[in-house]
Write a protein that holds these residues in place. Structure first.
Motif: not given
Length: 534
Positions: A168, A170, A197, A238, A241, A245-246
């Motif tokens: 995951h 996040e 990120q 994906t 959020t 993107e998570s």
């Protein structure tokens, strides 16, 4: 994604490395040597993990290099070029190699992320939180940087090495969290710098053939790679959020999946009953439980046991999680009109003997599955209910006539998953007062001499657990129970008709806890919704 897109991250190990070394007159290491840190530092973490090599010592100005695949001349040449030392190849026993790799390069991704992050800064002032403002072209350039590519590769490699089921990633306002789900529980890892990120997520989207320019709608993709000579599939999802993107990457490693009911933790008596069910010439066998309870794995184990080249076995799944040799597997594709119901109709025209329907989730699929079982097919499927007997009522709620359910239903297996206690640090301790209050008097008797738990050690990453085990409840439909189903009796009334020898899921789980397979806490966590009396 086709096989041509499969990424090879590590060199493959020959089938008999020891014999190969003997044939080539190469040294073979079976006992872990003491490697000095300056020698370890000759090769950086990324190179060691990617090539599956470990520097052992420098003797007579030559580097002795332990290799999983000592025939990999290209890997040896790359190390020689990087270290500016001639290389002497040698083989190493797999267990020893894994132990040394974990000891010296065990936190490779964290180290690389730290080195990429530069000097620590005041994140509240320097981070541009509007990651969406970064152009797609810039993301593409960043994502193609070799160090970033290596970081993503190492994240995946470490997750596979640690037996993670998914990864995951996040995004939050000032940090980017990375978590591995190991034995069903999320474990937070050293986070990469926030400014990585866009590039990190962009690289994952490139690997899984997603659109990196689209950041406002969910996307799904797929990565295929090779790890230690075996194929590993990764499903990528994906979602947008608040802060980017998570990403969730689900790791499907067939070699890590037990394909027999004994390995899953099923008792001998229950395995014998299950064997009799899957040997039926026709009928419906259901496996029930919530998402992530191992239903598909149990059915795969059953199909693996059933495989016979004289029988045609077809599955329809959403999605196909693991490829099974000799079995025709169909992935559901609703965008093109291929649903469970429509696919099941087409499967019947293929003259199958055994059919596996990934999930009965609506009345139409339930009706076709029931009628297929009536016409001489053996049907396996899953359904979402809390316990075994409730699945009967769920089928009837979907619109299937009770007499039809009674005619074709042969058995229902309900299950949950709990974590196994690590065998290397397992110990017996007195039953604690807070747990004792949550047990019945009969259950407390099972732990009169104490309960089992894992203290935590290096091999289980100090968690006390290693692997998972199933907690099962099996109902074989016959006699009075079949008559009661046709009369549409409710779940409570059906439960009263179960034989005295019937073992509930909670009872099965507590027997495993008493035998030191799992802990009382795992049993209470996994089975709390299966027995209304507790």
């Amino acid at each position: 994604m086709t096989e041509e897109h499969t990424t090879s991250l590590v060199s493959e190990q020959p089938k008999d490395s020891k014999q190969l070394c003997a044939d080539m007159n190469l040294k073979y290491i079976e006992i872990a040597p003491n490697i000095e840190q300056p020698i370890v530092d000759l090769i950086d973490a990324e190179l060691a993990v990617r090539l599956r090599v470990i520097p052992v010592q420098v003797e007579n100005s030559r580097l002795e290099l332990a290799m999983i695949n000592p025939t990999d001349i290209e890997a040896a040449d790359e190390v020689a070029t990087m270290t500016e030392l001639p290389v002497t190849r040698c083989g190493m026993e797999q267990r020893v190699f894994t132990e040394l790799m974990r000891k010296h390069y065990g936190t490779t991704a964290a180290r690389m992320a730290e080195s990429l992050g530069g000097e620590p800064t005041d994140t509240s002032d320097t981070i541009d939180h509007n990651v969406d403002a970064i152009e797609a072209d810039n993301i593409l350039v960043m994502a193609e940087q070799p160090t970033l590519i290596n970081l993503v590769n190492l994240l995946l490699l470490e997750a596979i090495q640690q037996r993670a089921s998914d990864v995951h990633i996040e995004p939050f306002e000032t940090e980017l969290k990375v978590k591995y789900r190991i034995d069903g529980v999320l474990a937070e890892q050293q986070p990469p710098p926030k400014h990585l990120q866009p590039a990190l997520i962009g690289r994952i989207k490139i690997m899984s053939a997603m659109n990196i320019a689209e950041r406002y709608v969910p996307q799904d993709g797929h990565i295929a790679l090779r790890f230690e000579g075996r194929k590993v599939d990764i499903r990528v999802s994906t979602v947008p959020t608040l802060y980017g993107e998570s990403v969730v990457m689900r790791i499907l490693d067939k070699s890590a999946m037990p394909l027999d009911l004994k390995s899953l933790g099923m008792s001998p008596d229950m395995r014998e009953q299950m064997d009799s069910l899957i040997a039926k010439p026709h009928g419906l066998v259901l496996v029930t439980g919530p998402t992530g309870s191992g239903k598909t794995t149990s059915l795969y184990a059953s199909l693996n046991k059933l495989y016979d080249p004289r029988k045609k076995i077809i599955t329809i799944e959403d999605p196909v999680e693991y490829e099974l040799s000799g079995i025709n597997q169909i992935p559901v594709n609703p965008k093109r009109g291929l649903t469970f119901a429509s696919g099941l109709r087409s499967i019947l025209r293929q003259d199958p003997d055994i059919i596996f329907v990934g999930e009965i989730r609506d009345g139409e699929t339930a009706d076709i599955a029931i009628r297929s079982a009536l016409t001489g097919h053996l049907i396996f499927s899953t359904i979402h209910t809390n316990d075994a007997v409730s699945s009967i009522g769920r089928l009837i709620d979907m619109g299937v006539e009770p007499y039809l359910v009674a005619s074709v239903l042969e058995g229902v297996l309900a299950q949950r998953l709990g974590r196994r206690i690590c065998e290397d640090c397992k110990t017996q301790v007195p039953l604690t007062e807070d747990l004792s209050h949550r047990l019945t008097s009969d259950e407390r008797l099972l732990f009169a001499e104490g309960m089992w738990e894992g203290k935590g050690c290096e091999k289980c990453n100090n968690s006390g657990f290693s692997g998972r085990v199933g907690f099962f409840e099996l109902i074989v439909v016959g006699g009075p129970l079949r008559a009661a189903v046709s009369e549409n009796l409710n779940s409570v009334e059906l439960s009263r008709l179960l034989p005295d020898s019937h073992i509930t899921m909670r009872e099965d789980a507590f027997m495993k806890a008493a035998n030191g397979v799992t802990t009382i806490g795992e049993v209470l966590r996994a089975t709390q919704d299966t027995d209304a009396d507790f």
